[in-house]
Design a protein around this motif. Structure first.
Motif, short mmCIF file in Angstrom:
data_model
loop_
_atom_site.label_atom_id
_atom_site.label_comp_id
_atom_site.label_asym_id
_atom_site.label_seq_id
_atom_site.Cartn_x
_atom_site.Cartn_y
_atom_site.Cartn_z
N GLY A 5 34.02 37.22 28.97
CA GLY A 5 34.02 38.39 28.87
C GLY A 5 32.18 38.06 30.35
N PHE A 6 32.34 38.50 31.93
CA PHE A 6 30.74 38.61 32.03
C PHE A 6 30.26 39.28 33.10
N ILE A 7 29.45 40.01 32.76
CA ILE A 7 28.68 41.38 33.08
C ILE A 7 27.70 40.70 33.71
N GLY A 8 27.82 41.24 35.39
CA GLY A 8 26.50 40.94 36.77
C GLY A 8 26.73 39.76 36.88
N LEU A 9 27.55 39.39 38.38
CA LEU A 9 27.52 38.29 39.15
C LEU A 9 26.43 38.56 40.35
N GLY A 10 24.96 39.60 39.92
CA GLY A 10 23.88 38.67 41.39
C GLY A 10 23.93 37.06 40.84
N ILE A 11 22.13 37.33 41.53
CA ILE A 11 21.66 35.27 41.70
C ILE A 11 21.91 34.77 40.48
N MET A 12 21.45 35.30 39.34
CA MET A 12 21.67 34.93 38.16
C MET A 12 22.87 34.16 37.35
N GLY A 13 24.22 35.17 37.76
CA GLY A 13 25.14 34.78 37.77
C GLY A 13 26.54 34.35 37.87
N ARG A 14 26.23 34.51 38.71
CA ARG A 14 27.09 33.77 39.64
C ARG A 14 27.09 32.41 39.33
N TYR A 28 36.62 36.83 32.49
CA TYR A 28 37.05 38.02 32.78
C TYR A 28 35.28 38.50 33.94
N VAL A 29 35.30 38.73 34.78
CA VAL A 29 34.36 39.92 35.31
C VAL A 29 34.71 40.68 36.03
N TYR A 30 33.58 41.17 35.57
CA TYR A 30 33.04 42.68 36.44
C TYR A 30 31.31 43.06 37.36
N ASP A 31 31.49 43.59 38.08
CA ASP A 31 30.53 43.70 38.78
C ASP A 31 30.55 44.76 40.06
N LEU A 32 29.24 45.26 39.88
CA LEU A 32 29.55 46.53 40.91
C LEU A 32 29.87 45.93 42.05
N ASN A 33 29.93 45.22 42.49
CA ASN A 33 29.78 44.57 43.88
C ASN A 33 31.42 43.72 44.07
N GLU A 34 32.65 44.31 44.31
CA GLU A 34 33.71 44.03 44.67
C GLU A 34 34.13 42.84 44.83
N VAL A 35 33.26 42.82 46.25
CA VAL A 35 33.53 41.75 47.05
C VAL A 35 33.19 39.83 46.29
N VAL A 36 32.09 40.47 45.59
CA VAL A 36 31.64 39.50 44.97
C VAL A 36 32.40 39.28 43.57
N VAL A 37 33.28 39.73 43.45
CA VAL A 37 34.53 40.50 41.83
C VAL A 37 35.89 39.14 42.69
N ASN A 38 35.70 39.97 43.33
CA ASN A 38 37.10 39.18 44.30
C ASN A 38 37.15 37.25 44.85
N GLU A 39 35.88 37.09 45.14
CA GLU A 39 35.45 36.03 45.05
C GLU A 39 35.93 34.75 43.83
N PHE A 40 35.11 36.24 43.21
CA PHE A 40 35.50 35.08 41.87
C PHE A 40 36.97 35.43 41.08
N VAL A 41 37.74 36.04 41.40
CA VAL A 41 38.97 36.40 41.00
C VAL A 41 39.83 35.02 41.86
N GLU A 42 39.44 35.01 43.34
CA GLU A 42 39.98 34.02 43.94
C GLU A 42 40.17 32.02 43.70
N LEU A 43 38.88 32.18 42.66
CA LEU A 43 38.27 30.83 41.87
C LEU A 43 39.09 31.13 40.79
N GLY A 44 40.36 31.99 39.90
CA GLY A 44 40.32 32.48 38.91
C GLY A 44 40.13 32.81 37.34
N ALA A 45 38.66 33.31 38.24
CA ALA A 45 38.66 34.78 36.84
C ALA A 45 39.68 35.86 37.35
#
Length: 70
Positions: A5-14, A28-45
């Motif tokens: 699990g990865f919580i926080g996809l900010g500047i250091m988390g990405r 499995y990813v979680y972040d308040l910014n849905e755009v960033v979460v969707n970016e990682f879902v496209e990458l396979g998360a």
């Protein structure tokens, strides 16, 4: 590989999350910014809630921002 699990996809988390995906982690990813979460879902998360991450994942990374928000 362990479910991670990865919580926080900010500047250091990405970059860290991308490295985990490249290493083949079941991520499995979680972040308040849905755009960033969707970016990682496209990458396979997989998008998950905090509760789901706590229930499903064997390893959890939490990356908090270092700034006034905290």
């Amino acid at each position: 590989m362990k479910k991670t699990g990865f919580i926080g996809l900010g500047i250091m988390g990405r970059p860290m999350a991308k490295n985990l995906l490249k290493a083949g982690c079941d991520l499995y990813v979680y972040d308040l910014n849905e755009v960033v979460v969707n970016e990682f879902v496209e990458l396979g998360a997989k998008s998950a809630t905090l509760k789901e991450i706590g229930e499903i994942c064997e390893v959890i990374f939490t990356i908090l921002p270092n700034g006034k928000i905290v």
